[in-house]
Write a protein that holds these residues in place. Structure first.
Motif, PDB file in Angstrom:
ATOM      1  N   THR A  72      18.971  90.791  42.902  1.00 21.19           N
ATOM      2  CA  THR A  72      19.244  89.421  42.192  1.00 21.19           C
ATOM      3  C   THR A  72      19.346  89.667  40.564  1.00 21.19           C
ATOM      4  O   THR A  72      18.648  90.334  40.204  1.00 21.19           O
ATOM      5  CB  THR A  72      18.156  88.449  42.378  1.00 21.19           C
ATOM      6  N   PRO A  73      20.475  89.264  40.179  1.00 18.45           N
ATOM      7  CA  PRO A  73      20.765  89.561  38.738  1.00 18.45           C
ATOM      8  C   PRO A  73      19.603  88.958  37.848  1.00 18.45           C
ATOM      9  O   PRO A  73      18.806  87.579  38.000  1.00 18.45           O
ATOM     10  CB  PRO A  73      22.080  88.533  38.113  1.00 18.45           C
ATOM     11  N   ASP A  74      19.016  90.018  36.848  1.00 26.33           N
ATOM     12  CA  ASP A  74      17.763  89.624  36.018  1.00 26.33           C
ATOM     13  C   ASP A  74      16.567  89.394  36.894  1.00 26.33           C
ATOM     14  O   ASP A  74      15.635  88.661  36.138  1.00 26.33           O
ATOM     15  CB  ASP A  74      18.073  88.221  35.252  1.00 26.33           C
ATOM     16  N   CYS A  75      16.675  89.960  37.964  1.00 31.25           N
ATOM     17  CA  CYS A  75      15.398  89.977  38.833  1.00 31.25           C
ATOM     18  C   CYS A  75      13.990  90.140  37.997  1.00 31.25           C
ATOM     19  O   CYS A  75      13.167  89.357  38.160  1.00 31.25           O
ATOM     20  CB  CYS A  75      15.612  91.086  39.973  1.00 31.25           C
ATOM     21  N   CYS A 118      18.424  81.714  40.747  1.00 30.71           N
ATOM     22  CA  CYS A 118      17.134  82.304  40.828  1.00 30.71           C
ATOM     23  C   CYS A 118      15.813  81.364  40.787  1.00 30.71           C
ATOM     24  O   CYS A 118      15.050  81.346  41.564  1.00 30.71           O
ATOM     25  CB  CYS A 118      17.065  83.736  40.401  1.00 30.71           C
ATOM     26  N   THR A 145      23.317  84.427  41.733  1.00 32.86           N
ATOM     27  CA  THR A 145      23.460  84.437  40.335  1.00 32.86           C
ATOM     28  C   THR A 145      21.851  84.367  39.655  1.00 32.86           C
ATOM     29  O   THR A 145      21.154  83.974  40.484  1.00 32.86           O
ATOM     30  CB  THR A 145      24.297  83.317  39.800  1.00 32.86           C
ATOM     31  N   SER A 146      22.009  84.816  38.486  1.00 30.59           N
ATOM     32  CA  SER A 146      20.640  84.594  37.612  1.00 30.59           C
ATOM     33  C   SER A 146      20.254  83.239  37.294  1.00 30.59           C
ATOM     34  O   SER A 146      18.932  82.933  37.734  1.00 30.59           O
ATOM     35  CB  SER A 146      20.693  85.244  36.387  1.00 30.59           C
ATOM     36  N   GLU A 147      21.135  82.180  37.254  1.00 32.58           N
ATOM     37  CA  GLU A 147      20.886  80.975  37.211  1.00 32.58           C
ATOM     38  C   GLU A 147      19.992  80.220  38.348  1.00 32.58           C
ATOM     39  O   GLU A 147      19.167  79.558  38.151  1.00 32.58           O
ATOM     40  CB  GLU A 147      22.062  80.013  36.998  1.00 32.58           C
ATOM     41  N   ARG A 193      16.485  86.111  47.402  1.00 31.05           N
ATOM     42  CA  ARG A 193      17.966  86.971  46.883  1.00 31.05           C
ATOM     43  C   ARG A 193      18.965  85.775  46.552  1.00 31.05           C
ATOM     44  O   ARG A 193      19.697  85.180  47.534  1.00 31.05           O
ATOM     45  CB  ARG A 193      18.288  87.833  48.111  1.00 31.05           C
ATOM     46  N   THR A 194      19.431  85.722  45.163  1.00 33.04           N
ATOM     47  CA  THR A 194      20.604  84.892  45.069  1.00 33.04           C
ATOM     48  C   THR A 194      21.647  85.730  44.366  1.00 33.04           C
ATOM     49  O   THR A 194      21.450  86.774  43.717  1.00 33.04           O
ATOM     50  CB  THR A 194      20.051  83.818  43.992  1.00 33.04           C
ATOM     51  N   GLN A 244      13.118  89.879  34.922  1.00 31.45           N
ATOM     52  CA  GLN A 244      12.811  88.935  33.956  1.00 31.45           C
ATOM     53  C   GLN A 244      12.682  87.775  34.727  1.00 31.45           C
ATOM     54  O   GLN A 244      11.397  86.973  34.288  1.00 31.45           O
ATOM     55  CB  GLN A 244      14.116  88.756  33.158  1.00 31.45           C
ATOM     56  N   HIS A 245      13.045  87.292  35.596  1.00 32.16           N
ATOM     57  CA  HIS A 245      12.432  86.347  36.485  1.00 32.16           C
ATOM     58  C   HIS A 245      11.042  86.713  36.961  1.00 32.16           C
ATOM     59  O   HIS A 245      10.382  85.693  36.942  1.00 32.16           O
ATOM     60  CB  HIS A 245      13.357  85.757  37.420  1.00 32.16           C
TER      61      HIS A 245
END
Length: 241
Positions: free
Chosen positions: A101-104, A80, A76-78, A73-74, A106-107
């Motif tokens: 997490t932002p953009d979870c 992650c 920021t997306s960056e 769990r971060t 996609q990551h």
């Protein structure tokens, strides 16, 4: 200065890799990969997202073999992919991305494509069936919920998808099991500690309890010795700083 910031980032990455390796040692991880996980990719079939019974069993086998999951769990997306890459480099073979997490997704999709058949990738903080559908479409191999949600558990059960719901009491753990959850997440794990897990697992041996949040490098072994089927490591592994 920029050189100092780069050096600090490198030190954090090395520390994260070291923490991952230490936890896996504590958990007595078997280094051999589950051969059954090396089959076809993205096992869901059609719009109904049906998985095979063999895939369901393979996911459970992986949890039983590895017994430790890195839960990311971060803010920021960056951050992650960098944090998760460090955990995998440290030796983790089961990882969980969380929807907070932002953009979870996609990551998650990126790491599933990169490590399919090697690292098992799942999605957590699932609160609705729609969340679960999106996670499976992104390539999630298992579903984690923070609380006991019968509709999500039953949706997963009907499709041979392993669901690990969050529970806090013995009653919730049993209800999750009866709704079709083969693993039950004790959240937060710190609330009861290893002694609580021992008492509950002794009285209810059909449960497969997975303490998460509150598990650290010092107590992970105690949780496993006292009846935990596996453990999830969140804050102690991924330093928010």
């Amino acid at each position: 200065s920029a050189p100092n910031q780069q050096q600090q980032q490198q030190q954090k990455t090395m520390a994260l890799r070291s923490s991952a390796s230490r936890l896996l040692s504590v958990c007595n991880r078997n280094a051999a990969l589950s051969a059954s996980m090396s089959g076809g990719r993205f096992m869901s079939s059609g719009a109904d997202r049906m998985h095979t019974a063999d895939n369901f069993e393979a996911v459970l086998d992986k949890f039983a073999q590895i017994r430790a999951c890195a839960v990311l769990r971060t803010a920021t997306s960056e951050a992650c992919p960098k944090a998760m890459q460090a955990a995998i480099d440290g030796g983790f073979k089961i990882v969980e991305f969380t929807l907070t997490t932002p953009d979870c997704l996609q990551h998650l999709a990126d790491f599933r494509s990169k490590y399919d058949g090697d690292v098992m990738v799942g999605c957590g903080t699932i609160l609705t069936v729609e969340d679960a559908e999106k996670a499976i479409d992104a390539g999630s191999e298992f579903i984690i919920t923070p609380v006991m949600l019968p509709d999500v558990i039953e949706w997963c059960k009907a499709r041979n998808i392993v669901c690990v719901p969050g529970c806090q009491t013995p009653t919730e753990l049993v209800q999750a099991y009866r709704h079709g959850a083969p693993l039950q997440k004790l959240f937060p794990g710190v609330a009861g500690g290893p002694g609580w897990v021992k008492a509950v697992s002794s009285a209810l041996p059909f449960l497969s309890i997975n303490p998460t949040s509150g598990v650290d490098l010092d107590n992970a072994g105690e949780f496993l010795k006292n009846g935990a089927a596996s453990v999830g490591l969140v804050a102690p592994l991924f330093d928010p700083a």
